[in-house]
Design a protein around this motif. Sequence first.
Motif, PDB file in Angstrom:
ATOM      1  N   GLU A   9      -5.806   6.580   6.114  1.00 25.56           N
ATOM      2  CA  GLU A   9      -6.215   5.170   6.912  1.00 25.56           C
ATOM      3  C   GLU A   9      -5.333   5.263   8.193  1.00 25.56           C
ATOM      4  N   GLU A  10      -4.128   5.430   8.312  1.00 28.59           N
ATOM      5  CA  GLU A  10      -3.235   5.332   9.341  1.00 28.59           C
ATOM      6  C   GLU A  10      -3.721   6.391  10.330  1.00 28.59           C
ATOM      7  N   ILE A  11      -4.076   7.566   9.893  1.00 32.60           N
ATOM      8  CA  ILE A  11      -4.392   8.652  10.780  1.00 32.60           C
ATOM      9  C   ILE A  11      -5.907   8.396  11.395  1.00 32.60           C
ATOM     10  N   LYS A  12      -6.783   7.757  10.396  1.00 32.17           N
ATOM     11  CA  LYS A  12      -8.126   7.528  10.782  1.00 32.17           C
ATOM     12  C   LYS A  12      -7.919   6.400  12.223  1.00 32.17           C
ATOM     13  N   GLY A  13      -7.208   5.805  12.053  1.00 28.31           N
ATOM     14  CA  GLY A  13      -7.027   4.610  12.904  1.00 28.31           C
ATOM     15  C   GLY A  13      -6.264   5.097  14.378  1.00 28.31           C
ATOM     16  N   GLN A  30       2.449  14.094  -2.133  1.00 24.74           N
ATOM     17  CA  GLN A  30       1.738  15.202  -2.520  1.00 24.74           C
ATOM     18  C   GLN A  30       0.281  14.761  -2.111  1.00 24.74           C
ATOM     19  N   LEU A  31      -0.576  15.419  -1.459  1.00 24.38           N
ATOM     20  CA  LEU A  31      -1.946  15.024  -1.422  1.00 24.38           C
ATOM     21  C   LEU A  31      -2.982  15.792  -1.988  1.00 24.38           C
ATOM     22  N   PRO A  36       0.114   5.559  -1.519  1.00 23.81           N
ATOM     23  CA  PRO A  36       0.646   6.372  -0.031  1.00 23.81           C
ATOM     24  C   PRO A  36      -0.323   7.296   0.557  1.00 23.81           C
ATOM     25  N   GLN A  37      -0.864   8.051  -0.288  1.00 21.27           N
ATOM     26  CA  GLN A  37      -1.956   8.741   0.137  1.00 21.27           C
ATOM     27  C   GLN A  37      -3.057   8.508   0.818  1.00 21.27           C
ATOM     28  N   LYS A  93       0.829  -1.267   0.147  1.00 24.61           N
ATOM     29  CA  LYS A  93       0.004   0.157   0.011  1.00 24.61           C
ATOM     30  C   LYS A  93       1.069   1.144  -0.099  1.00 24.61           C
ATOM     31  N   PHE A  94       2.130   1.241   0.868  1.00 23.15           N
ATOM     32  CA  PHE A  94       2.888   2.161   0.853  1.00 23.15           C
ATOM     33  C   PHE A  94       3.358   2.781  -0.569  1.00 23.15           C
ATOM     34  N   ASP A  95       3.821   1.597  -1.302  1.00 24.41           N
ATOM     35  CA  ASP A  95       4.106   1.829  -2.738  1.00 24.41           C
ATOM     36  C   ASP A  95       3.035   2.104  -3.710  1.00 24.41           C
TER      37      ASP A  95
END
Length: 164
Positions: free
Chosen positions: A17-21, A163-164, A11-12, A6-8
């Motif tokens: 998703e990481e922050i949501k958790g 970039q987001l 990543p956005q 997923k990182f590759d």
Amino acid sequence: MADLKKFDENPQHQLLEEIKGARCVMLGSPDHDKHMQPMSPQVDVDAGVIYFFSDNTGELGSTILARPSSVHMCHIDKDYQACVKGMLSPHNDSATIDKFWNPMVEAWYPGGKTDQKMLMLKFEPHDAAVWASDKSSIGFLFEVAKAKIKGEMPNMGKSKEIQL
């Protein structure tokens, strides 16, 4: 362990998703003489936006009410870390407040959704530096031992700017 595929590939999305958790992140102030503070993120993954319930009488809330600003937000987890830069502004949309309102938020605002001190902040991420690792505790020790034997740096995962 972070998912390096997923990182590759996206990543956005993984970042949101990481922050949501996360229970909390550290949110910076536009006043760089002030320290970052822990805040509970409310993430709209589809919109790519992070909201925070805040207090309009506190340093952060009153500063953002006076002038929306670019700030940094940091997320630290065992296997995933991010430093995100974006625009923080007031957001008093009742539909957004309803969407993220829950018993934990309610505990901070005795006046409910119309509490006079409540201020919703909208964080629109622009870019980020992210780090991810898929190493278990044993894998971490193995990488350190291997690096010491070979005289090189341990391979602990991946990093990139996005970039987001």
